[in-house]
Design a protein around this motif. Structure first.
Motif, PDB file in Angstrom:
ATOM      1  N   PHE A 143       0.804  -1.218   0.000  1.00  0.00           N
ATOM      2  CA  PHE A 143       0.000   0.000   0.000  1.00  0.00           C
ATOM      3  C   PHE A 143       0.842   1.276   0.000  1.00  0.00           C
ATOM      4  N   LEU A 195       2.755  -1.951  -8.673  1.00  0.00           N
ATOM      5  CA  LEU A 195       1.786  -3.008  -8.939  1.00  0.00           C
ATOM      6  C   LEU A 195       1.906  -3.411 -10.400  1.00  0.00           C
ATOM      7  N   THR A 238      -6.745  -6.233  -3.906  1.00  0.00           N
ATOM      8  CA  THR A 238      -7.510  -5.092  -3.413  1.00  0.00           C
ATOM      9  C   THR A 238      -7.191  -3.849  -4.233  1.00  0.00           C
ATOM     10  N   LEU A 239      -5.911  -3.642  -4.531  1.00  0.00           N
ATOM     11  CA  LEU A 239      -5.529  -2.490  -5.347  1.00  0.00           C
ATOM     12  C   LEU A 239      -6.094  -2.594  -6.763  1.00  0.00           C
ATOM     13  N   TYR A 240      -6.093  -3.804  -7.339  1.00  0.00           N
ATOM     14  CA  TYR A 240      -6.687  -3.989  -8.665  1.00  0.00           C
ATOM     15  C   TYR A 240      -8.180  -3.667  -8.634  1.00  0.00           C
ATOM     16  N   GLU A 244      -3.617  -8.174  -0.956  1.00  0.00           N
ATOM     17  CA  GLU A 244      -3.500  -6.716  -0.972  1.00  0.00           C
ATOM     18  C   GLU A 244      -3.375  -6.204  -2.406  1.00  0.00           C
ATOM     19  N   GLU A 245      -2.640  -6.932  -3.258  1.00  0.00           N
ATOM     20  CA  GLU A 245      -2.560  -6.538  -4.665  1.00  0.00           C
ATOM     21  C   GLU A 245      -3.930  -6.632  -5.330  1.00  0.00           C
ATOM     22  N   ILE A 303      -9.745  -1.661  -6.577  1.00  0.00           N
ATOM     23  CA  ILE A 303      -9.892  -0.209  -6.437  1.00  0.00           C
ATOM     24  C   ILE A 303      -9.692   0.463  -7.793  1.00  0.00           C
ATOM     25  N   GLN A 304      -8.665   0.039  -8.539  1.00  0.00           N
ATOM     26  CA  GLN A 304      -8.421   0.610  -9.875  1.00  0.00           C
ATOM     27  C   GLN A 304      -9.619   0.368 -10.798  1.00  0.00           C
TER      28      GLN A 304
END
Length: 108
Positions: free
Chosen positions: A37, A43, A90-92, A87-88, A94-95
């Motif tokens: 994060f 990423l 989660t970032l995907y 966590e990755e 969000i994107q």
């Protein structure tokens, strides 16, 4: 100490040839993957991730079936890598959500 093992075959401080039953296991680790994060974390673009998975048949940073079969699985390290992947993801998400919201606003 070997339990159910040949006395001359030990390679670890504790080896058990059989099932271990316990209430809890505590693993002490450093470098927990919250670094995912951090703003400077790179990423992998989804297109590169797709190519990697199609080529290698596993996620980047995750041991292959062959590696696990040959070397076994380090539970602490494995949990840290799995958390990194969560966590990755989660970032995907969000994107992707940001892209969906932009498209919704554009269609209004």
């Amino acid at each position: 100490v070997g339990i159910g093992t040949g006395a001359n075959t030990l390679t670890e401080k504790l080896e058990v040839n059989g099932t271990v039953l316990c209430k809890r296991v505590r693993v002490s680790l450093a470098n927990w993957p919250d670094y995912v994060f951090a703003p400077e974390y790179n990423l992998m673009p989804i297109s590169e991730l797709q190519t990697f998975v199609e080529t290698n048949k596993h996620l980047p940073g995750i041991a292959t079936e062959k590696e696990i079969t040959e070397k076994g699985l380090d539970i602490g390290d494995s949990n840290a890598v799995l958390l990194q992947k969560i966590e990755e993801l989660t970032l995907y998400i969000i994107q992707l959500n940001e892209e969906v919201e932009k498209l919704k606003n554009k269609n209004k």
